[in-house]
Scaffold this active site. Structure first.
Site, PDB file in Angstrom:
ATOM      1  CD  GLU A   1       3.736  -0.468  -1.397  1.00  0.00           C
ATOM      2  OE1 GLU A   1       4.880  -0.207  -1.007  1.00  0.00           O
ATOM      3  OE2 GLU A   1       3.231  -1.605  -1.337  1.00  0.00           O
ATOM      4  CB  CYS A   2       0.345  -1.272  -7.195  1.00  0.00           C
ATOM      5  SG  CYS A   2       0.082  -1.978  -8.845  1.00  0.00           S
TER       6      CYS A   2
END
Length: 438
Positions: A328-329
């Protein structure tokens, strides 16, 4: 009956909500109370500070991204507490343009649903009686939101405080105390965001100073009396997120620290074993794990170390050959081919995806996201609709792999960022909060 609670809110971001919430949590903890902290809306930084101040996990509650049943399950953590201290986000009524699961993500939604009274932190800089008029407007804006009173922050002088208090007396709003401007406690910032709690060597000392400030200048007895139990129940039967695997290797250090507490609590409650490892210490995922998860954080600040972490990169590549890996990210960027840091130097990442990102020319992208998965990710099947949020400064230079999801913002407008996938490796720029009920 749940613990009595209070919501700390303000006119806008930067008004002093975090300072007050930290100080209250620690001050009441000093008095022997079990304090449960919550944070309204999407945020990783503030809950970590709140957890340190309260002495236990601080959970996010989000009316746009979370089904009401999940929010209820999260709020059940207050069952064994003596007091709830919940910190709002942005201004009291600020949220998404369209209603989500049970609100717009605004602090006011949480106040209305729980019945917790709001204490407004008011910074009267450049004002006197006008500050009370503005606060009165907030107090009267929604009939289902009750403002119990205000805490004045960064008051310039005793004369200034007296003038401001006169205005609040006329408006009929209680003042629980006033923090002087000279005693303010600043939260350290960096060019890419706030410094994390785990990065502050002076964390305990800072929280203690804030608690001292709160004890000297605020009427803690009156604040405690203003708290009220949750009166508007959430739907019963809610549960925390299920574990996507029995044994989960989780990247966990200052470069990979953005994991929602309700997600970890759900995994553990579901019987999963979480196996933390540190890419910054050149550790690879546990070879006995069934899944590897790389959360967000600030890997761009440690890009050189990550590029040189040969054992981490080799271990992750070996793991990805047979088992799923999701990022994520920041974790997504590390799964990519390369990352250009703020100085314009390209650092080679793991290359499990073709993503190329850059911080040399920053461009802020933020907001809620609703994603329809075109392929499965750990814990969520293809076709599932999940909600989350995106906050990044990275610019995408290349994203050549297959799209992972069809994405929209909070208003339903399409978002070009889709995440990507290659084999069992997947990643997104948005942080997943919850799956919509089917």
């Amino acid at each position: 009956m749940t613990a009595p609670g209070l919501l700390i809110s303000a006119f806008a971001s930067g008004g002093g909500k975090t300072t007050v919430a930290l100080g209250l949590a620690r001050a009441f903890r000093r008095r022997g109370l079990v304090v449960q902290a919550f944070k309204s809306g999407p945020d990783y930084i503030d809950p970590a500070f709140l957890a340190a101040a309260a002495g236990g996990a601080a959970f996010n509650v989000d009316s746009w991204a979370m089904p009401a049943e999940l929010a209820g399950a999260i709020l059940d953590h207050a069952a064994t507490a003596h007091l709830v201290v919940a910190e709002g986000s942005m201004g009291l009524f600020d949220g998404a343009p369209e209603c989500g699961a049970w609100g717009r993500g605004a602090t006011a939604d949480l106040a209305a649903r729980t019945g917790w009274p709001v204490i407004l932190v008011v910074d009267p800089a450049g004002q006197a009686q006008t500050a009370a008029a503005a606060a009165k407007g907030l107090a009267d804006f929604r009939a289902d939101v009750r403002v119990a009173g205000v805490i004045l922050n960064r008051v310039a002088s005793p004369r200034h405080e007296a003038l401001v208090r006169d205005g609040f007396a006329e408006a009929g709003l209680r003042v629980f105390g006033a923090l002087p401007r000279s005693a303010g406690v600043a939260t350290a910032e960096r060019h890419l965001g706030l410094v994390q709690a785990v990065e502050r060597a002076d964390l305990e000392a800072m929280i203690e100073r804030v608690a001292d400030l709160v004890e000297r200048h605020l009427d803690l007895g009156a604040i405690l009396e203003a708290a009220r139990p949750m009166t508007r129940a959430f739907a019963p039967g809610g549960r925390l997120p299920r574990a996507p695997a029995g044994r989960i290797a989780l990247a966990r250090d200052v470069a990979f620290s953005f994991v929602y507490p309700h997600v970890l609590a759900g995994w553990r409650a579901d019987g999963a074993t979480i196996l933390p490892f540190s890419p910054l210490a050149d550790e690879g995922p546990d070879p006995t794990a069934e899944l590897c998860w790389l959360p967000g954080g600030y890997p761009e600040l440690h890009a050189g170390r990550l590029a040189a972490a040969e054992r981490f990169r080799a271990g992750l590549a070996a793991f990805a050959a047979t088992r799923p890996v999701h990022g994520e990210c920041g974790g997504y960027m590390v799964l990519g081919a390369g990352l250009v840091d703020a100085e314009g130097v390209r650092r080679e990442m793991t290359g499990l995806l073709g993503l190329e990102t850059s911080f040399a020319a920053r461009s802020l992208t933020l907001g809620y996201r609703r994603a329809t998965l075109q392929a499965p990710i750990p814990g969520h099947a293809a076709g599932a609709v999940v909600r989350g949020h995106e906050f990044r400064y990275a610019t995408v230079l290349a994203q050549p792999d297959e799209a992972l999801a069809a994405m929209t913002d909070a208003a339903g407008a399409p978002v070009p960022e889709t995440g990507s996938r290659r084999g069992a490796v997947s990643g997104t720029f948005f942080h997943l909060v919850a799956e919509e009920a089917r």
